[in-house]
Design a protein around this motif. Structure first.
Motif, PDB file in Angstrom:
ATOM      1  N   ILE A   4       9.553 -13.570 -19.558  1.00 19.30           N
ATOM      2  CA  ILE A   4      10.216 -13.923 -20.809  1.00 19.30           C
ATOM      3  C   ILE A   4       9.608 -13.137 -21.968  1.00 19.30           C
ATOM      4  CG2 ILE A   4      10.488 -15.799 -22.490  1.00 19.30           C
ATOM      5  CD1 ILE A   4      10.814 -17.686 -20.052  1.00 19.30           C
ATOM      6  N   ARG A   5       8.268 -12.973 -21.912  1.00 22.78           N
ATOM      7  CA  ARG A   5       7.596 -12.226 -22.965  1.00 22.78           C
ATOM      8  C   ARG A   5       7.969 -10.740 -22.906  1.00 22.78           C
ATOM      9  NH1 ARG A   5       3.525  -9.023 -23.372  1.00 22.78           N
ATOM     10  NH2 ARG A   5       3.108  -9.152 -21.139  1.00 22.78           N
ATOM     11  N   LYS A   6       7.968 -10.204 -21.687  1.00 26.37           N
ATOM     12  CA  LYS A   6       8.199  -8.771 -21.512  1.00 26.37           C
ATOM     13  C   LYS A   6       9.579  -8.328 -21.977  1.00 26.37           C
ATOM     14  CE  LYS A   6       5.446  -6.459 -18.033  1.00 26.37           C
ATOM     15  NZ  LYS A   6       5.279  -6.217 -16.615  1.00 26.37           N
TER      16      LYS A   6
ATOM     17  N   ASP B   5      11.847 -10.367 -23.599  1.00 29.85           N
ATOM     18  CA  ASP B   5      12.401 -11.236 -24.633  1.00 29.85           C
ATOM     19  C   ASP B   5      13.689 -11.884 -24.128  1.00 29.85           C
ATOM     20  OD1 ASP B   5      12.695 -12.535 -26.950  1.00 29.85           O
ATOM     21  OD2 ASP B   5      13.010 -10.779 -28.225  1.00 29.85           O
TER      22      ASP B   5
ATOM     23  N   SER C 119      16.319 -13.941 -26.343  1.00 31.90           N
ATOM     24  CA  SER C 119      17.218 -13.236 -27.256  1.00 31.90           C
ATOM     25  C   SER C 119      18.274 -12.480 -26.455  1.00 31.90           C
ATOM     26  CB  SER C 119      16.435 -12.309 -28.193  1.00 31.90           C
ATOM     27  OG  SER C 119      16.056 -11.143 -27.535  1.00 31.90           O
TER      28      SER C 119
ATOM     29  N   ALA D 180      18.438  -6.001 -20.026  1.00 32.13           N
ATOM     30  CA  ALA D 180      17.040  -6.423 -20.081  1.00 32.13           C
ATOM     31  C   ALA D 180      16.417  -6.381 -18.691  1.00 32.13           C
ATOM     32  CB  ALA D 180      16.952  -7.833 -20.659  1.00 32.13           C
TER      33      ALA D 180
END
Lengths: 280, 277
Positions: free
Chosen positions: B62-64, B66, B69, B228
């Motif tokens: 999720i951090r990598k 994003d 968004s 993503a």
């Protein structure tokens, strides 16, 4: 009423018409023109005639991907349709749990090509490592991997269409065949198959165009590895545009050839299966 | 009920087959909870004390990329584009069917034609054109989707409008309805099933679409879910499989939920779309 409708053109048709021009007509027209030009962006094009097309046919990667795409389409169309039809035949026999099976088989269709590609990359690499290999070890692994992936994804979709077709065949025909003493095989060959020709036309059409236009799954599963040997046409065109500077014109020429091929194949396939359709 | 007895064998066969069918997805879910190093080496084993990492992969993924968004952009683009496509193309299709002129005929045949044209044919010019028109944002891409998705939608709506008896509309006109009122009060309600099938087909397409948003959107700012996920693959083909597994799971969950809720309509929509197409 007819006359008064004309005034309403700006409300009813104009928005779609304008978007259609931006999204399709202008890019399409420009695409045809640019295939005869040398350019890097659309504003610096110079006309070069058929030079791009000559280059396309001397490009070995293009010829390879063309051949591979044709092979892939034939293999996947046959497998997908035979499997889907067989499953549909069994599903219409009133076995228990049909609804659940139908739900399960259709599900992969909703998952996008990129996601599917990575799911199967994990599975194939997991199996192949027992033999000390990876998916990109040989081109044939990637090819058959893609075939399996496409079958897994599309059998359910085609099955749904075949089931709808099979259910529309009137039951009295089967009763008549039974009274006449027709064997199961005869019933299938003389009644079921001819009367499901309309759905066969649709399903083969869909699977042929899907196979020919395949891009996402190809990109995510092997990305053409090893050394572009599993690169299908759509991916080859993409790589020509965005991977080789100065080749934009050639990429556009390839797209035009690709487009013509899809149209010709779609028309041939439609006329071939349509001619076998019978009036009920 | 002799017949159902005979099919017990088939039920068993299909039950086993169904399990094998969902196995690839289950394996991805299992691996999402394993340590990176174990995913590639033992992809088919259950997570145990040594390999279990809890939600670490999810947090990392999720951090990598994003993820939330990306999810937001995907959701906005899909919902907004489908809504715009449904309203605009159904109005356009009705206008085309009810007015016989060279423009409407040309539009109809162009729409059919556009359905066969592969995206690669227009991909380069479309991305440059949308750049020039500044459509590279989540609102602008709606126009691109309306344009490129119009073919199928207009064609399917036209097929349906042909079957609406024109007498109802004439009666509405005599009663003093303007064409706009006729459309929204008379035509719109009877077309509901077609809205559903077109909406489902376009939703499946736009939600999963990778190449069009990649080329049209300003990728540095806006990534949809498929983009993503593709970005998790590093520049030299190295993949963080832990984060990848977790993100695949997150990408699949909304689709499965959507499918389980709307299953009936999705399958009907596919059949209707196939028959018309």
């Amino acid at each position: 009423m007819k006359k008064s409708l004309k005034k309403y053109f700006p409300i009813f048709m104009l928005p779609t018409f304008l978007a259609f021009c931006i999204g399709f007509i202008i890019p399409f027209g420009m695409g045809i023109y640019l295939s005869f030009c040398e350019f890097t962006t659309v504003t610096n094009a110079t006309f070069v005639g058929f030079k791009n097309y000559m280059k396309v046919f001397t490009d070995a990667t293009f010829l390879h991907s063309l051949w591979l795409t044709a092979l892939f389409t034939v293999v996947s169309v046959i497998l997908i349709n035979v499997l889907a039809y067989a499953v549909a035949l069994l599903m219409t026999k009133g076995i228990r749990g049909t609804n659940i099976f139908r739900t399960v088989f259709f599900m992969p269709n909703l998952i996008g090509g990129i996601v599917l590609g990575y799911i199967w990359q994990l599975i194939f690499n997991g199996i192949l490592q027992y033999f000390g290999r990876t998916l990109t070890y040989s081109a044939s692994y990637g090819f058959w991997g893609l075939v399996i992936l496409m079958c897994w994804q599309q059998v359910g979709y085609m099955m749904i269409i075949y089931i709808a077709g099979l259910q529309s065949i009137p039951g009295d025909l089967y009763e008549a065949a039974e009274i006449d003493g027709a064997s199961r095989w005869q019933t299938l060959k003389k009644i079921t198959l001819p009367l499901s020709m309309p759905s066969i036309t649709i399903c083969t059409f869909l699977s042929v165009t899907n196979g020919f236009k395949l891009f996402d799954q190809n990109l995510a599963l092997t990305n053409g590895q090893p050394s572009d040997k599993t690169e299908l046409l759509a991916l080859n065109i993409y790589n020509t545009f965005y991977g080789r500077t100065g080749w934009e014109g050639v990429g556009q020429a390839k797209s035009v050839i690709f487009f013509l091929l899809v149209v010709v194949i779609a028309l041939l396939q439609l006329s071939a299966t349509r001619s076998k359709e019978v009036q009920q | 009920m002799e017949k159902t007895k005979k099919h017990v064998g088939l039920t068993v066969f299909f039950s086993i087959f169904s399990v094998i069918y969902v196995l690839p997805i289950l394996i991805v879910v299992l691996n999402a909870f394993k340590k990176k190093a174990y995913i590639n080496r033992y992809p088919f084993s259950m997570p145990d004390e040594k390999s279990f990492v809890g939600l670490e992969n999810f947090v990392e993924g999720i951090r990598k990329i994003d993820f939330f968004s990306a999810f937001g952009y995907s959701l906005f683009i899909t919902v907004a584009s489908v809504a715009v496509i449904l309203v605009c193309t159904s109005m356009c299709a009705w206008y085309i069917s009810r007015r016989d002129s060279k423009v409407t005929k040309a539009m109809y045949y162009l729409c059919i034609f556009s359905m066969v044209v592969p995206f690669q044919m227009v991909m380069f010019t479309l991305s440059k054109l949308s750049d020039m028109l500044k459509l590279g944002n989540p609102v602008g891409i709606i126009i691109v989707y309306l344009g490129f998705g119009a073919g199928l939608a207009v064609f399917m709506f036209c097929g349906f409008v042909k079957n609406i008896p024109i007498e109802i509309e004439e009666a509405a006109t005599i009663d003093g309805c303007s064409p706009l009122q006729t459309f929204f009060k008379v035509v719109f309600p009877v077309m509901k099933p077609t809205y559903l099938s077109v909406g489902i087909l376009e939703t499946m397409w736009i939600w999963n679409d990778y190449l069009l948003p990649l080329l049209v959107l300003n990728i540095k700012k806006y990534k949809t879910i498929p983009i993503a996920i593709q970005y998790l693959k590093g520049g030299y083909g190295s993949i963080d499989w832990g984060a990848m597994m977790a993100m695949l799971v997150l990408a699949i969950i909304p689709i499965i939920l959507f499918y389980l809720v709307c299953q009936k309509y999705i399958i009907e929509g596919v059949i209707a779309g196939a028959v018309k197409g």
